[in-house]
Each structure stands twice: as C-alpha cells, then as structure tokens.
Design an enzyme around this catalytic site. Structure first.
Site, PDB file in Angstrom:
ATOM      1  N   GLY A  10      -9.628  -2.569   2.486  1.00 40.80           N
ATOM      2  CA  GLY A  10      -8.711  -2.903   3.304  1.00 40.80           C
ATOM      3  C   GLY A  10      -8.305  -2.210   4.607  1.00 40.80           C
ATOM      4  N   VAL A  11      -7.024  -2.129   4.969  1.00 40.79           N
ATOM      5  CA  VAL A  11      -6.345  -1.236   5.843  1.00 40.79           C
ATOM      6  C   VAL A  11      -6.467   0.312   5.627  1.00 40.79           C
ATOM      7  CG1 VAL A  11      -4.352  -0.838   7.238  1.00 40.79           C
ATOM      8  CG2 VAL A  11      -5.061  -3.361   6.828  1.00 40.79           C
ATOM      9  N   GLY A  12      -6.333   0.501   4.556  1.00 37.95           N
ATOM     10  CA  GLY A  12      -6.337   1.980   3.921  1.00 37.95           C
ATOM     11  C   GLY A  12      -7.779   2.697   4.178  1.00 37.95           C
ATOM     12  N   ARG A  42      -5.763   2.355  -7.721  1.00 38.66           N
ATOM     13  CA  ARG A  42      -5.849   2.030  -9.337  1.00 38.66           C
ATOM     14  C   ARG A  42      -7.058   2.176  -9.650  1.00 38.66           C
ATOM     15  NH1 ARG A  42      -1.760  -2.624  -8.993  1.00 38.66           N
ATOM     16  NH2 ARG A  42      -3.000  -2.887  -7.193  1.00 38.66           N
ATOM     17  N   ARG A  43      -7.778   0.961  -9.067  1.00 35.84           N
ATOM     18  CA  ARG A  43      -9.176   0.614  -9.728  1.00 35.84           C
ATOM     19  C   ARG A  43     -10.561   1.638  -9.375  1.00 35.84           C
ATOM     20  NH1 ARG A  43      -9.948  -4.554  -6.506  1.00 35.84           N
ATOM     21  NH2 ARG A  43      -8.496  -3.039  -4.847  1.00 35.84           N
ATOM     22  N   ASP A  66      -1.138   4.840 -10.228  1.00 30.01           N
ATOM     23  CA  ASP A  66      -0.699   3.691  -9.942  1.00 30.01           C
ATOM     24  C   ASP A  66       0.858   4.328  -9.355  1.00 30.01           C
ATOM     25  OD1 ASP A  66       1.127   1.591  -9.791  1.00 30.01           O
ATOM     26  OD2 ASP A  66       0.628   0.895 -12.004  1.00 30.01           O
ATOM     27  N   TYR A  80       9.878  -8.102  -1.757  1.00 33.46           N
ATOM     28  CA  TYR A  80       9.104  -7.497  -0.774  1.00 33.46           C
ATOM     29  C   TYR A  80       9.529  -7.205   0.774  1.00 33.46           C
ATOM     30  CZ  TYR A  80       4.810  -7.293   2.373  1.00 33.46           C
ATOM     31  OH  TYR A  80       3.772  -6.765   3.420  1.00 33.46           O
TER      32      TYR A  80
HETATM   33  N1  LIG Z   1      -2.828  -7.613   4.943  1.00 31.21           N
HETATM   34  C1  LIG Z   1      -1.848  -8.318   5.193  1.00 31.21           C
HETATM   35  O1  LIG Z   1      -2.017  -9.408   5.961  1.00 31.21           O
HETATM   36  C2  LIG Z   1      -0.652  -7.541   5.484  1.00 31.21           C
HETATM   37  C3  LIG Z   1       0.371  -8.037   6.585  1.00 31.21           C
HETATM   38  C4  LIG Z   1       1.561  -7.396   6.636  1.00 31.21           C
HETATM   39  C5  LIG Z   1       1.974  -6.065   6.218  1.00 31.21           C
HETATM   40  N2  LIG Z   1       0.751  -5.615   5.369  1.00 31.21           N
HETATM   41  C6  LIG Z   1       0.878  -4.316   4.595  1.00 31.21           C
HETATM   42  O2  LIG Z   1      -0.260  -3.633   4.675  1.00 31.21           O
HETATM   43  C7  LIG Z   1      -0.449  -2.787   3.789  1.00 31.21           C
HETATM   44  C8  LIG Z   1      -1.957  -2.762   3.060  1.00 31.21           C
HETATM   45  O3  LIG Z   1      -1.920  -4.397   2.764  1.00 31.21           O
HETATM   46  P1  LIG Z   1      -3.307  -4.911   2.064  1.00 31.21           P
HETATM   47  O4  LIG Z   1      -3.560  -6.146   2.516  1.00 31.21           O
HETATM   48  O5  LIG Z   1      -4.615  -4.096   2.327  1.00 31.21           O
HETATM   49  O6  LIG Z   1      -2.855  -4.729   0.477  1.00 31.21           O
HETATM   50  P2  LIG Z   1      -2.596  -3.723  -0.560  1.00 31.21           P
HETATM   51  O7  LIG Z   1      -2.678  -4.030  -1.866  1.00 31.21           O
HETATM   52  O8  LIG Z   1      -1.197  -3.138  -0.094  1.00 31.21           O
HETATM   53  O9  LIG Z   1      -3.457  -2.296  -0.260  1.00 31.21           O
HETATM   54  C9  LIG Z   1      -4.742  -2.247  -0.796  1.00 31.21           C
HETATM   55  C10 LIG Z   1      -4.930  -1.028  -1.192  1.00 31.21           C
HETATM   56  O10 LIG Z   1      -3.718  -0.264  -1.991  1.00 31.21           O
HETATM   57  C11 LIG Z   1      -4.089  -0.149  -3.370  1.00 31.21           C
HETATM   58  N3  LIG Z   1      -2.845  -0.278  -4.196  1.00 31.21           N
HETATM   59  C12 LIG Z   1      -2.217  -1.339  -4.332  1.00 31.21           C
HETATM   60  N4  LIG Z   1      -1.437  -1.215  -5.263  1.00 31.21           N
HETATM   61  C13 LIG Z   1      -1.298  -0.130  -5.847  1.00 31.21           C
HETATM   62  C14 LIG Z   1      -0.626   0.914  -6.614  1.00 31.21           C
HETATM   63  N5  LIG Z   1       0.292   0.218  -7.232  1.00 31.21           N
HETATM   64  N6  LIG Z   1      -1.097   2.129  -6.958  1.00 31.21           N
HETATM   65  C15 LIG Z   1      -2.012   2.714  -6.164  1.00 31.21           C
HETATM   66  N7  LIG Z   1      -2.608   1.864  -5.351  1.00 31.21           N
HETATM   67  C16 LIG Z   1      -2.212   0.708  -5.071  1.00 31.21           C
HETATM   68  C17 LIG Z   1      -5.568  -0.893  -3.640  1.00 31.21           C
HETATM   69  O11 LIG Z   1      -6.414  -0.441  -4.495  1.00 31.21           O
HETATM   70  P3  LIG Z   1      -5.775  -0.762  -6.066  1.00 31.21           P
HETATM   71  O12 LIG Z   1      -5.642  -2.334  -5.899  1.00 31.21           O
HETATM   72  O13 LIG Z   1      -7.222  -0.559  -6.847  1.00 31.21           O
HETATM   73  O14 LIG Z   1      -4.930   0.155  -6.471  1.00 31.21           O
HETATM   74  C18 LIG Z   1      -6.136  -0.674  -2.294  1.00 31.21           C
HETATM   75  O15 LIG Z   1      -6.620   0.612  -2.230  1.00 31.21           O
HETATM   76  C19 LIG Z   1       0.827  -2.990   3.021  1.00 31.21           C
HETATM   77  O16 LIG Z   1       1.600  -2.137   3.179  1.00 31.21           O
HETATM   78  C20 LIG Z   1       1.154  -4.329   3.400  1.00 31.21           C
HETATM   79  O17 LIG Z   1       2.460  -4.671   2.887  1.00 31.21           O
HETATM   80  C21 LIG Z   1      -0.467  -6.196   5.038  1.00 31.21           C
END
Ligand SMILES: NC(=O)c1ccc[n+]([C@@H]2O[C@H](COP(=O)([O-])OP(=O)(O)OC[C@H]3O[C@@H](n4cnc5c(N)ncnc54)[C@H](OP(=O)(O)O)[C@@H]3O)[C@@H](O)[C@H]2O)c1
Length: 267
Positions: free
Chosen positions: A21-23, A42-43, A68, A159
């Site tokens: 995703g964004v990361g 994590r994965r 994690d 959240y």
């Molecule tokens: N997508 C949207 O619509 C949206 C909207 C508003 C704000 N945001 C913000 O944008 C950011 C990214 O969102 P996203 O949708 O890409 O989902 P996300 O789950 O926050 O980010 C995905 C990345 O984070 C890792 N991750 C998640 N939980 C983790 C943990 N406990 N420890 C280590 N790594 C972890 C995931 O890998 P693993 O699962 O393998 O750990 C993956 O690399 C977040 O801060 C979210 O709040 C997103």
C-alpha cells in the site's frame, strides 16, 4: 539540478509499515531518489517480496525488519536493527483499523494494541529517530494520519483518537523542530486503494464505492511537500487548510463524522 531526497535528508529511510500500500509506495519513491530503505512489517513473505522488488527496480540497499509495532519494545528493537545507519527520513505509515465497529464490540486488548501501534510506538519512533536528525540538523519525519482525526465519531473511537494523537504530535514536532533542519509532516489521508482497505471493506461486506486515492500518487504528493508542514491533506484542493468541518459546532461535526463512518469505512 534539483536536490535528491538522499542529498537533502540523508542516505537511509525507514518506512514503518512499508511492505504494501502507501508504505510500499513511499519506499519505492525514496529508493527511486537514491535513498536506501529499511522496511518494517509483520508478514515476512510480503515484506521480503516488497524488498526484492525495490532492490530489482532501484538498485538501492534494502533491509527488512519483521516486527509487530503494537508490541511493547518494538521501536527500541527497530532502533537497534538500524544502529549505525544515518536515517534521514522516517515514515510512520502502519495504522489502519481492520474493523470499524462500535467501541464495546471489540476486545479491550485489540483497542490497546491499536493504541500501542498508533500512539505509543509513533511517539517512541519520533523520539528515537527524530533526536539524531535534530542533532545532525537534517531529516524528515512523516506521520501518516487520517480524516478520522478531525472529529470523534461512532465506530471510530480508538482509531480516530489515535489518528488525532498522530496529527497533534506531528504538528507539535513541526513547531519545535522548524528551523532545526528537520521537516515534519502530518499526512492526512482519505480513502486510499490499499490491500488493507480492500481486506477491511471485503470483511465488512464489500467495497463502499466512491473514489479511492492511488498510493503512489499519495506518496509522490507527500514527498514533494515534506517542507510544507505541519499538515498536508492529501488530494484536498486546500491541502494546508483546516478541518473540512470548518465552523460546524463540535456536536454537528461528530454527528456528521458518525454518519460518514457508518455509511463508509471509518478510515
Ligand atoms: N487506506 C485508506 O483508505 C486510509 C485512509 C485514511 C488513512 N489511512 C492511513 O494510511 C496508513 C496506511 O494505511 P493502509 O491502508 O496501507 O493500511 P495499514 O495496515 O495501516 O498499512 C499497511 C502496512 O503496515 C504494516 N502493518 C500494519 N500493522 C502493523 C503492525 N502492527 N506492525 C508492523 N507493521 C504493520 C502492513 O504489513 P503487515 O500487515 O504485514 O504487518 C503493511 O506494510 C495508516 O496509517 C492509515 O491509518 C489509510
């Protein structure tokens, strides 16, 4: 010629939540500008696949740190894993909510894990990685937050509160570190097309529709505006503006947020 991110900020970047995703988009964009990257997630298979792709496409050094971030001690482990590297950019991206449900319908332990990952670990990472940047007088910290930070709302309690914490933390560090050579950006995202969003919406009955931002465009926009903090609202016509709730009373803002959260994903 424009300075590259590596020459402006330093040779290494860390992306907490950098495997998809964004990361992952941030990591590719950093690598494309010559920054070596450390990816945290994590994965392990997803993490290693993402690292391989970045190495193959950009030829930079990539390290992976499987962690994690909701575990106590994770930021200290990350600091130890990156000891000796000059980390000039730190992006704290991990942070989504995998289920938008009423407060009492989730285990207390799940709420506390989210708060550790989205608040405690973010603060600790900013301290551990921002400190050396301030001492070196160069660096950039991006804390990814959300429109859920603008007001409280039903199904958003932990959240939204955690994302408000990130927003205020970023803004405060910006105010302290401006003039020190360290840029801080609180990056406010709207719904963005990530694997995590698709999983969440899938688990909650399918896509909510509407326009989704593209992760690569989000990362490009943020990196182009690292020095335009404290807050950047991605995709907004007024990205440095205030809350979209404007002059609404807090009550009306919370009611509007609650209507949005229960008809959309609460991100
Ligand atoms: N997508 C949207 O619509 C949206 C909207 C508003 C704000 N945001 C913000 O944008 C950011 C990214 O969102 P996203 O949708 O890409 O989902 P996300 O789950 O926050 O980010 C995905 C990345 O984070 C890792 N991750 C998640 N939980 C983790 C943990 N406990 N420890 C280590 N790594 C972890 C995931 O890998 P693993 O699962 O393998 O750990 C993956 O690399 C977040 O801060 C979210 O709040 C997103």
């Amino acid at each position: 010629m424009a300075e590259s991110l590596a020459s402006t900020y330093g040779p290494w970047g860390v992306v907490a939540g950098g495997s998809d995703g964004v990361g992952a988009a941030f990591a590719h964009r950093l690598a494309a500008q010559g920054v070596n990257v450390v990816l945290v997630a994590r994965r392990l298979p997803v993490l290693e696949a993402s690292a391989d792709e970045i190495r193959a496409r950009h030829g930079v050094e990539v390290r992976t740190v499987p962690l994690d971030l909701s575990s106590p001690g994770a930021p200290a482990e990350l600091e130890e894993a990156t000891a000796g590297l000059e980390v000039g950019l730190f992006v704290y991206n991990a942070g989504s909510d995998d289920r938008s449900v009423p407060f009492l319908d989730k285990d207390l332990g799940t709420h506390l894990g989210l708060v550790r990952r989205n608040c405690t670990a973010v603060l600790e990472a900013a301290y551990r990685f921002g400190g050396p940047m301030v001492a070196r007088k160069r660096g950039a910290v991006v804390l990814v937050t959300s429109g859920a930070a603008w007001a409280g709302g039903a199904t958003l309690a932990a959240y939204g509160a955690s994302k408000a914490f990130d927003l205020i933390l970023a803004e405060s560090l910006w105010a302290e570190w401006r003039g020190s050579g360290v840029d801080v950006l609180g990056l406010v995202l709207g719904r963005t097309d990530t694997p995590s969003l698709r999983r969440t919406e899938g688990a909650q009955g399918g896509s909510y529709g509407g326009t989704l931002a593209d992760p690569d465009e989000v990362a490009a926009e943020a990196l182009a505006h690292l020095s335009d903090g404290p807050t950047w609202i991605c995709g907004s016509p007024t990205p440095t503006g205030g809350s979209p709730f404007g002059a609404l009373s807090r009550r009306d803002a919370v009611l509007a947020m609650s209507r949005g959260a229960t008809s959309h994903s609460g991100r």
